[in-house]
Design an enzyme around this catalytic site. Structure first.
Site, PDB file in Angstrom:
ATOM      1  N   HIS A  57      21.188  15.851  25.665  1.00  0.00           N
ATOM      2  CA  HIS A  57      21.366  16.367  27.130  1.00  0.00           C
ATOM      3  C   HIS A  57      22.843  15.730  27.649  1.00  0.00           C
ATOM      4  CE1 HIS A  57      17.056  17.301  27.751  1.00  0.00           C
ATOM      5  NE2 HIS A  57      16.876  16.349  26.900  1.00  0.00           N
ATOM      6  N   GLU A  82       5.241  15.891  25.016  1.00  0.00           N
ATOM      7  CA  GLU A  82       5.809  14.546  24.944  1.00  0.00           C
ATOM      8  C   GLU A  82       4.895  13.338  25.653  1.00  0.00           C
ATOM      9  OE1 GLU A  82       9.571  14.329  27.412  1.00  0.00           O
ATOM     10  OE2 GLU A  82      10.247  12.381  26.754  1.00  0.00           O
ATOM     11  N   ASP A  98      19.520  11.325  25.263  1.00  0.00           N
ATOM     12  CA  ASP A  98      20.374  10.749  26.158  1.00  0.00           C
ATOM     13  C   ASP A  98      21.192   9.817  25.826  1.00  0.00           C
ATOM     14  OD1 ASP A  98      19.481  12.421  28.325  1.00  0.00           O
ATOM     15  OD2 ASP A  98      17.762  11.387  28.040  1.00  0.00           O
TER      16      ASP A  98
HETATM   17 ZN   LIG Z   1      15.123  15.627  26.092  1.00  0.00          ZN
END
Ligand SMILES: [Zn+2]
Length: 342
Positions: A18, A198, A277
């Site tokens: 991201h 997830e 991230d």
């Molecule tokens: Zn992700």
């Protein structure tokens, strides 16, 4: 060359990163100064230290508030590609951005996209790394608002924007909420993927494949709860973009030897590694390989498989993907020849 250096230098494709989670702390400080925004800490080195998911989200919001102008988006994209090249021999990335993270604070969608594209083109010219963009649906937004920005994105028609993805909290907003949005994206020629399973059930993967037209699944760890879905995805060679460090941190898996990624590999699923991230979790794409493969003692053959799964799963045009594969294979061969016997 030892195994750690080998893992760093292996040529890499990344399909789950991201852009908003990649800013260098020093860049955040400079952008904040430029825009007259007060920093939450005097010690910028501690910007990405947090004790809870709430602090993480607060930092995430703050960091993104400093990215405003087209040049800021360009810098963000350029620097993260540079970091990937330096830390892990990144060769190709397909990078997420969240339109509404920016449009809801008054930044036009065109500013976001054109800035990111500027940075990507400059990075390719300077560093030889390629990058495509995937616009991410924020699950907690309404389907109506999401459809509105999707139409704007389709209208912009930038060649680097090749796909639609989806992220944010999975449990309260299961994927079927955005079926029509994903169908529209498909009709407009966009490729599709989604964060799924997830922390949600395996049925979310089935929904993503059948109703949303997804070709890849981002994360997918709880697929292991349903052997039928595992078998289906294994047979269809669905690529799973997994993120060792960030998810171990968020879900409290104590180290990478107990991470479900290992069981997914054992189950025959087509897995590839990503940094998610990176700066926000003090990692990079090189470190993900070093840590996951190093801690688990993964073989050179398995490392090669993980790398090539990324190539197979990428959305470059066929001829470019084949060329990338040939380059990656040649580089892997050379690196393996230089590797000291364990
Ligand atoms: Zn992700």
């Amino acid at each position: 060359m030892d195994m750690t250096e080998y893992l760093r230098r292996v040529p890499k494709v990344e399909l789950h990163c991201h852009v908003e989670g990649t800013l260098r702390p020093e860049t955040v400080a400079e952008l904040a100064a430029t825009h007259g925004i007060e920093l939450p800490t005097d010690d910028i080195g501690t910007l990405y230290d947090y004790d809870s998911i709430y602090e993480f989200l607060e930092t995430f919001r703050f960091v993104n508030s400093t990215v405003i102008d087209r040049a800021d988006f360009a810098r963000m994209a350029y620097e993260t590609l540079e970091d990937g090249v330096r830390a892990g021999n990144l060769r190709h990335r397909e990078m997420f951005f969240n339109p509404t993270l920016h449009t809801t604070r008054g930044v036009p969608l065109a500013t976001v996209v054109d800035g990111l594209v500027d940075g990507i083109r400059r990075a390719e010219a300077d560093l030889g790394v390629t990058c495509l963009l995937i616009a991410d649906v924020y699950r907690q937004d309404s389907a109506e608002d999401t459809m509105a920005w999707l139409e704007e994105l389709i209208e912009l028609d930038r060649p680097e924007v090749v796909g639609l993805g989806m992220d944010a909290a999975e449990a309260p907003d299961p994927p079927e909420k955005f079926a029509a949005v994903f169908q529209r994206a498909g009709a407009a020629g966009l490729r599709r993927t989604s964060h799924a399973c997830e922390d949600g059930p395996p049925v979310n993967i089935t929904t993503c494949l059948d109703q949303l037209g997804c070709e890849r699944i981002d994360h997918g760890y709880h697929i292991l709860d349903d052997p039928d879905v595992v078998a289906r995805c294994r047979d269809a060679e669905i690529v799973f973009t997994v993120c060792p460090t960030s998810t171990a941190r968020v879900y409290g898996w104590p180290d990478l030897t107990t991470h479900p990624i290992n069981a997914m590999i054992e189950a025959g699923l087509k897995v590839m590694l990503n940094s998610d991230d990176p700066t926000m979790f003090h990692t990079d794409i090189g470190k993900e390989y070093v840590d996951l493969c190093g801690q688990n003692g993964h073989s050179v053959a398995l490392v090669r498989e993980l790398v090539l799964n990324g190539v197979d799963g990428c959305w470059l045009p066929d001829a470019d993907r084949d060329a990338l594969r040939a380059e990656v294979v040649a580089e892997l061969d050379a690196l393996e020849a230089d590797l000291e016997p364990a």
